[in-house]
Design a protein around this motif. Structure first.
Motif, short mmCIF file in Angstrom:
data_model
loop_
_atom_site.label_atom_id
_atom_site.label_comp_id
_atom_site.label_asym_id
_atom_site.label_seq_id
_atom_site.Cartn_x
_atom_site.Cartn_y
_atom_site.Cartn_z
N ALA A 30 0.84 -1.19 0.00
CA ALA A 30 0.00 0.00 0.00
C ALA A 30 0.87 1.24 0.00
CB ALA A 30 -0.91 0.00 1.23
N SER A 31 0.29 2.35 -0.42
CA SER A 31 1.04 3.62 -0.39
C SER A 31 1.07 4.14 1.05
CB SER A 31 0.37 4.65 -1.29
OG SER A 31 -0.87 5.03 -0.72
N LYS A 63 10.01 4.16 -3.93
CA LYS A 63 9.38 5.40 -4.38
C LYS A 63 9.21 5.38 -5.89
CE LYS A 63 9.15 10.18 -2.98
NZ LYS A 63 9.71 11.21 -2.11
N ASN A 64 7.98 5.57 -6.33
CA ASN A 64 7.70 5.68 -7.77
C ASN A 64 7.11 7.06 -7.99
OD1 ASN A 64 8.38 2.99 -8.69
ND2 ASN A 64 6.61 2.29 -7.50
N GLY A 65 7.90 7.97 -8.54
CA GLY A 65 7.43 9.34 -8.71
C GLY A 65 7.21 9.96 -7.34
N ARG A 66 5.97 10.38 -7.07
CA ARG A 66 5.70 11.03 -5.77
C ARG A 66 5.08 10.08 -4.77
NH1 ARG A 66 2.71 16.59 -7.10
NH2 ARG A 66 2.88 16.83 -4.86
N VAL A 67 4.87 8.84 -5.16
CA VAL A 67 4.20 7.87 -4.27
C VAL A 67 5.19 6.85 -3.74
CG1 VAL A 67 2.38 6.13 -4.10
CG2 VAL A 67 2.02 8.18 -5.49
N ARG A 68 5.24 6.73 -2.41
CA ARG A 68 6.06 5.68 -1.81
C ARG A 68 5.17 4.49 -1.47
NH1 ARG A 68 11.01 4.79 0.19
NH2 ARG A 68 11.68 6.91 -0.23
N THR A 69 5.54 3.31 -1.97
CA THR A 69 4.77 2.09 -1.71
C THR A 69 5.50 1.22 -0.70
OG1 THR A 69 4.06 2.19 -4.01
CG2 THR A 69 3.58 0.17 -2.83
N VAL A 70 4.75 0.69 0.25
CA VAL A 70 5.33 -0.13 1.31
C VAL A 70 4.81 -1.56 1.17
CG1 VAL A 70 5.67 -0.32 3.82
CG2 VAL A 70 5.27 1.91 2.79
#
Lengths: 107, 107
Positions: A30-31, A63-70
């Motif tokens: 999830a982000s 981090k993909n662009g401005r979204v960090r996914t965990v």
């Protein structure tokens, strides 16, 4: 994985927010903003919790662009499981030996 | 055992002294002084560690005359093991479903 790496994992899991994040992540990555939503806390506080989880090796983030996914690191939970199972088995074996000993005395 | 009781266990296990005491106790019960021997710390500090372990439900202790004996509560480790196994299985099931989905797309 040695027992020395278990301590930071146990510490990370001892907090209710971090525990809930780990349980949420077992249903999929999830982000950060998605993960933060259920918690009434400031973003820096929440990010600190995520950092503790990441440093303990329980999660990893990207981090993909401005979204960090965990996402969860499944192997870390296997380490916790194996450690608990190992200790339980040792304790059970000891009880079995004690039982055998008592039986010998009773005969 | 619910997940809410796991947090104090994880906290108790996150300290190296307490972790070592739990590992020692899986080989059998011991007196407080026996348990304290390997650690270079004051008795009140060590007793505080034992208290945290006992409050978390990981160990129980019993006083016989002047000697207090400490033993592991095997069931508490089963709770840790089950929790980790449950989460791992959920995460694995999710990966399986993802794999099935990818295969469908490839066919």
């Amino acid at each position: 994985m040695t027992k020395y790496q278990l301590a930071p994992m146990f510490f990370a899991l001892s907090d209710p927010t971090r525990f809930a994040v780990v349980e949420r992540l077992c249903r999929g990555g999830a982000s950060v903003s998605e993960l933060q939503r259920p918690f009434k806390m400031a973003t820096p506080t929440f990010l600190r919790h995520l950092q503790i989880l990441e440093e303990a090796g329980l999660v990893h983030s990207e981090k993909n662009g401005r979204v960090r996914t965990v996402a969860l690191r499944g192997k870390s939970l296997v380490a916790v499981e194996k450690w608990a199972a190992h200790l339980r088995r040792e304790a059970e074996a000891r009880l079995d030996r004690l039982e055998d000993y008592i039986k010998t005395k009773e005969d």
